[in-house]
Enzyme design. Structure first.
Site: not given
Ligand code: 5GP
Length: 177
Positions: A41, A95-96, A99, A127, A148, A155, A161
């Site tokens: 991402g 990092e993109d 969450d 987030k 989301f 994506d 993307r």
């Molecule tokens: P975490 O481990 O912090 O929950 O999630 C990190 C990864 O989950 C991010 O690098 C991304 O790939 C994916 N992710 C989390 N939220 C979103 C979202 O709203 N949209 C998308 N496309 N990917 C997300």
């Protein structure tokens, strides 16, 4: 057919990337950075961000999987790891979106074991409402609500993307709040 609603425009993203680059240039003045792109991402954000950096940059990539479709699985699988020896280096993870923070906490734990000199995180999107692990990016582009999001590298099952802005997506039949 999914519907999209733009929440961050391309212009807002460019301004944030320039601001983040300036903050990083100020903090790392006179030092080199090993910038780590968290695939997939982050690839667009990473390529824009490192071109804002005026300090010497080494780039490397890692690939992890943490999401199945739109739900966080909480499990993080490493597909591909860095090729660079990070010992004694100033490492910046790019990092993109953060969450739950579970993905980053696994990445940070593994990178710390290789003794970098410093380890910081730059996230385009934060987030915060979804947080399960104690992760606070050192540099943040935008705080975002718990939707989301797709676009600018993010994506949904491999699609979207290439959108220039960041959009929230809703399945058919549901209304945007
Ligand atoms: P975490 O481990 O912090 O929950 O999630 C990190 C990864 O989950 C991010 O690098 C991304 O790939 C994916 N992710 C989390 N939220 C979103 C979202 O709203 N949209 C998308 N496309 N990917 C997300």
């Amino acid at each position: 057919m999914k519907e999209l609603s733009e929440v961050i425009s391309p212009g807002e993203i460019s301004a944030a990337v320039r601001r983040l680059g300036a903050e990083i240039n100020r903090d790392y003045a006179g030092r080199g950075i090993l910038a780590v792109c968290v695939l997939n991402g982050s690839f667009i954000f990473f390529s824009d961000l490192i071109r804002e950096l005026t300090t010497p940059v080494e780039a490397d990539f890692l690939k992890v999987r943490s999401y199945a479709s739109t739900k966080s699985s909480g499990d993080v699988e490493v597909d591909c790891w860095l090729k660079t020896d990070i010992k004694g280096k100033d490492v910046l993870i790019v990092e993109d979106i953060v969450d739950t923070g579970l993905t980053l906490s696994v990445i940070i734990q593994r990178l710390k074991a290789d003794n970098p000199k410093t380890l910081k995180v730059c996230a385009l999107l934060d987030k915060r409402a979804g947080r399960k692990a104690e992760i606070n990016p050192d540099y943040t582009g935008f705080l975002v609500d718990d939707h989301f999001l797709v676009g600018y590298g993010l994506d949904l099952d491999g699609h979207y993307r290439n959108l220039r802005g960041v959009c929230k997506v809703r399945p058919p039949g549901l209304k945007f709040p």
